[in-house]
Design a protein around this motif. Structure first.
Motif, PDB file in Angstrom:
ATOM      1  N   LYS A 265       0.818  -1.211   0.000  1.00 21.52           N
ATOM      2  CA  LYS A 265       0.000   0.000   0.000  1.00 21.52           C
ATOM      3  C   LYS A 265       0.855   1.266   0.000  1.00 21.52           C
ATOM      4  CE  LYS A 265      -4.156  -1.894   0.319  1.00 21.52           C
ATOM      5  NZ  LYS A 265      -5.073  -1.859  -0.840  1.00 21.52           N
ATOM      6  N   CYS A 266       1.865   1.281   0.842  1.00 21.45           N
ATOM      7  CA  CYS A 266       2.703   2.472   0.956  1.00 21.45           C
ATOM      8  C   CYS A 266       3.401   2.772  -0.367  1.00 21.45           C
ATOM      9  CB  CYS A 266       3.726   2.283   2.070  1.00 21.45           C
ATOM     10  SG  CYS A 266       4.727   3.750   2.401  1.00 21.45           S
ATOM     11  N   GLN A 267       3.926   1.742  -1.011  1.00 16.35           N
ATOM     12  CA  GLN A 267       4.610   1.915  -2.295  1.00 16.35           C
ATOM     13  C   GLN A 267       3.660   2.451  -3.354  1.00 16.35           C
ATOM     14  OE1 GLN A 267       6.632  -1.622  -3.784  1.00 16.35           O
ATOM     15  NE2 GLN A 267       6.415  -0.920  -5.904  1.00 16.35           N
ATOM     16  N   ALA A 268       2.448   1.897  -3.411  1.00 16.17           N
ATOM     17  CA  ALA A 268       1.462   2.329  -4.400  1.00 16.17           C
ATOM     18  C   ALA A 268       1.064   3.783  -4.185  1.00 16.17           C
ATOM     19  CB  ALA A 268       0.233   1.430  -4.335  1.00 16.17           C
ATOM     20  N   LYS A 269       0.887   4.167  -2.930  1.00 14.57           N
ATOM     21  CA  LYS A 269       0.498   5.552  -2.630  1.00 14.57           C
ATOM     22  C   LYS A 269       1.615   6.529  -2.969  1.00 14.57           C
ATOM     23  CE  LYS A 269      -2.615   3.927   1.017  1.00 14.57           C
ATOM     24  NZ  LYS A 269      -2.842   3.778   2.480  1.00 14.57           N
ATOM     25  N   LEU A 270       2.845   6.144  -2.688  1.00 15.81           N
ATOM     26  CA  LEU A 270       3.981   6.997  -3.042  1.00 15.81           C
ATOM     27  C   LEU A 270       4.081   7.150  -4.557  1.00 15.81           C
ATOM     28  CD1 LEU A 270       6.686   5.723  -0.510  1.00 15.81           C
ATOM     29  CD2 LEU A 270       5.601   7.986  -0.544  1.00 15.81           C
ATOM     30  N   GLN A 271       3.810   6.068  -5.285  1.00 12.92           N
ATOM     31  CA  GLN A 271       3.862   6.117  -6.745  1.00 12.92           C
ATOM     32  C   GLN A 271       2.826   7.091  -7.303  1.00 12.92           C
ATOM     33  OE1 GLN A 271       4.125   2.256  -8.642  1.00 12.92           O
ATOM     34  NE2 GLN A 271       3.204   3.007 -10.552  1.00 12.92           N
ATOM     35  N   LEU A 272       1.667   7.175  -6.624  1.00 15.56           N
ATOM     36  CA  LEU A 272       0.598   8.067  -7.065  1.00 15.56           C
ATOM     37  C   LEU A 272       0.726   9.467  -6.471  1.00 15.56           C
ATOM     38  CD1 LEU A 272      -2.429   5.618  -6.725  1.00 15.56           C
ATOM     39  CD2 LEU A 272      -1.258   6.265  -8.836  1.00 15.56           C
ATOM     40  N   ASN A 273       1.713   9.634  -5.569  1.00 20.53           N
ATOM     41  CA  ASN A 273       1.943  10.916  -4.907  1.00 20.53           C
ATOM     42  C   ASN A 273       0.725  11.365  -4.094  1.00 20.53           C
ATOM     43  OD1 ASN A 273       3.554  13.131  -4.219  1.00 20.53           O
ATOM     44  ND2 ASN A 273       2.766  14.384  -5.911  1.00 20.53           N
ATOM     45  N   ILE A 274       0.174  10.430  -3.325  1.00 18.14           N
ATOM     46  CA  ILE A 274      -0.948  10.730  -2.435  1.00 18.14           C
ATOM     47  C   ILE A 274      -0.554  10.361  -1.011  1.00 18.14           C
ATOM     48  CG2 ILE A 274      -2.704  10.417  -4.239  1.00 18.14           C
ATOM     49  CD1 ILE A 274      -3.204   7.615  -3.209  1.00 18.14           C
ATOM     50  N   PRO A 275      -1.205  10.938   0.012  1.00 14.93           N
ATOM     51  CA  PRO A 275      -0.845  10.665   1.403  1.00 14.93           C
ATOM     52  C   PRO A 275      -0.867   9.167   1.723  1.00 14.93           C
ATOM     53  CG  PRO A 275      -2.347  12.517   1.295  1.00 14.93           C
ATOM     54  CD  PRO A 275      -2.269  11.947  -0.101  1.00 14.93           C
ATOM     55  N   ILE A 276       0.113   8.733   2.490  1.00 18.92           N
ATOM     56  CA  ILE A 276       0.225   7.298   2.785  1.00 18.92           C
ATOM     57  C   ILE A 276      -0.544   6.890   4.035  1.00 18.92           C
ATOM     58  CG2 ILE A 276       2.469   7.145   1.643  1.00 18.92           C
ATOM     59  CD1 ILE A 276       3.760   7.127   4.432  1.00 18.92           C
ATOM     60  N   ASP A 277      -1.094   7.855   4.790  1.00 18.66           N
ATOM     61  CA  ASP A 277      -1.751   7.535   6.056  1.00 18.66           C
ATOM     62  C   ASP A 277      -3.272   7.524   5.939  1.00 18.66           C
ATOM     63  OD1 ASP A 277      -1.915  10.236   5.582  1.00 18.66           O
ATOM     64  OD2 ASP A 277      -1.695  10.819   7.682  1.00 18.66           O
TER      65      ASP A 277
END
Length: 458
Positions: A265-277
């Motif tokens: 999940k964290c990797q996918a969110k970083l890839q999309l440049n959206i908050p990870i929390d």
């Protein structure tokens, strides 16, 4: 239509593929000698627009990779850089003519349409081109039709193809091949006989244009091997007298499980440049505001969900991707990350992987690629009990089946998924469903079995 005599196919019509001897033989060797010598031409209006285009390209790729089948895809206009695809409108002039055929098809329906809301839900099939002499068609052992309307192939074009005497397989991505013109009939069952009294036309009657179109198809069709992407649409096809004597099967669309695969999940969110929390609720559609995609139910469900989950408000956000009128996103009760129209499969995979739940409130569906993609990425799905969706979503196993057109039930499903996947079991079952039912190898084997039987009986 001439009936196909062998009992193996008649069994499929009466008892479906599940009880057919063909099912027992679908586990044949993946490296089948006959398949490696086979040439198949796939025919679809587009190579990029719509679920049928995606499914067609994925099937061609799967059959080539796993069976060695030589597949060529004929489309009206090529937009993707795929060497297997051949455009029938490669020049500016031919592109203009393709556009004019599309316009002409719409204009021929205009005097009859009930309202502009249903303008693209009904196609008469009167305008199209003759592709029967195209080298790819002439050289093919099997012609494999997919979605062919919008001014690409007409009923007369189909008659020319059947006249070649080559085996024709038709994968049904909607109901158009066996109705008088509608792509989904809803609660209407007039397609079972000869249509008429059509709910899509301004002045329905016994001999309205739906019956005229139905009769034209009956006169055009020859020996046909039809495949529904879902058991649901295969059953619908078997109910239509237009399909009497035809072989009817049910085989899902394939998906590349190496492309669509769970990301952390964290990797996918970083890839999309959206908050990870945050927990993300995903909505995706080719046209997000298309009437039958049910965005209004999604919006209402989110308001209901928010009112009953106030503590979770700060932890919930929305991801949306697709084309259409983005103004509708302004009314959603949570922060929205609009990714727009995604082309990159890597980005699409990241969007599914980043989400905690994918919501598909479609009112009419066959076997949605979006659900398959989400499940492949390990993201549980909430959707209505309609069409082939119940074959994909196993209630409270890999997702949640909501009552049809009920936003309250949709909201309940979203809440249930978010509360019951902390151990990852729903995600595990989502991925397993795809591995067992929709992987390229599984689907290729089933189509290969059909192809070989067709050619063996010639």
């Amino acid at each position: 239509m001439d009936p196909f005599v062998p009992q193996i196919y008649l069994d499929c019509i009466k008892g479906s593929y599940q009880n057919s001897p063909l099912r027992e033989q679908s586990s044949f060797s993946i490296h089948c000698h006959h398949c490696t010598l086979m040439k198949v031409v796939f025919i679809n209006t587009s190579d990029s627009s719509g679920g049928a285009a995606i499914a067609c390209l994925r099937l061609q790729k799967a059959l080539e990779k796993h069976l060695g089948i030589q597949g060529t895809i004929l489309v009206q206009e090529k937009k993707m850089q795929n060497p297997a695809v051949i455009s029938l409108s490669p020049t500016p002039l031919k592109k203009k003519l393709a556009w004019l055929r599309f316009v002409a098809e719409r204009l021929l329906f205009l005097p009859y349409e009930k309202s502009k809301d249903i303008r693209f839900l009904f196609n008469r099939g009167m305008v199209g081109i003759d592709i029967s002499s195209h080298p790819a068609v002439q050289n093919a052992d099997i012609i494999h039709l997919h979605w062919i309307t919008f001014g690409f192939l007409s009923t007369h074009s189909l008659k020319k193809l059947f006249a070649l005497g080559k085996p024709i397989v038709w994968t049904f991505h909607d109901m158009w091949p066996f109705t008088g013109g509608c792509h989904h009939s809803g609660d209407c069952d007039h397609y079972r006989q000869q249509c008429g009294n059509c709910k899509f036309v301004k002045k329905p009657g016994i001999n309205d244009i739906s019956k005229m179109n139905w009769l034209a198809k009956r006169a055009a069709y020859g020996l046909l091997f039809s495949v529904g992407c879902s058991n649901w649409i295969a059953r619908k096809a078997s109910e239509s007298s237009l399909m009497a004597g035809c072989y009817i099967d049910s085989i899902p669309n394939p998906i590349d499980i190496n492309i669509f695969t769970p990301l952390p999940k964290c990797q996918a969110k970083l890839q999309l440049n959206i908050p990870i929390d945050k927990h993300y609720i995903l909505f995706a559609s080719m046209r997000i505001n298309a009437l039958k995609k049910g965005f209004s139910y999604f919006e209402e469900a989110l308001h209901i969900f928010k009112s009953s989950n106030k503590r979770a408000f700060d932890n919930i956000e929305i991801i949306v991707f697709g084309s259409g009128d983005y103004q509708v996103l302004n009314h959603l009760p949570f922060p929205v990350h609009n990714l727009g129209h995604l082309v990159s499969e890597s980005q699409i995979n990241a969007a599914y992987s980043a989400a905690s739940v994918f919501v598909t409130p479609s009112l009419e569906e066959n076997l949605p690629n979006t659900i398959m993609e989400s499940l492949a990425c390990g993201t549980p799905v909430v959707g209505f009990k309609v069409g082939g969706i119940p074959e994909m979503i196993e209630h409270k196993v890999n997702g949640y089946l909501s009552d049809y057109a009920c936003p309250e039930s949709l909201a309940e499903g979203i809440s249930w998924i978010l509360k019951n996947n902390s151990d990852g079991q729903l995600s595990h079952h989502a991925r397993q469903k795809v591995l067992e039912c929709y992987s390229e190898e599984v689907v290729a084997a089933k189509y290969g079995s059909i192809y070989n039987h067709i050619l063996a009986k010639r």
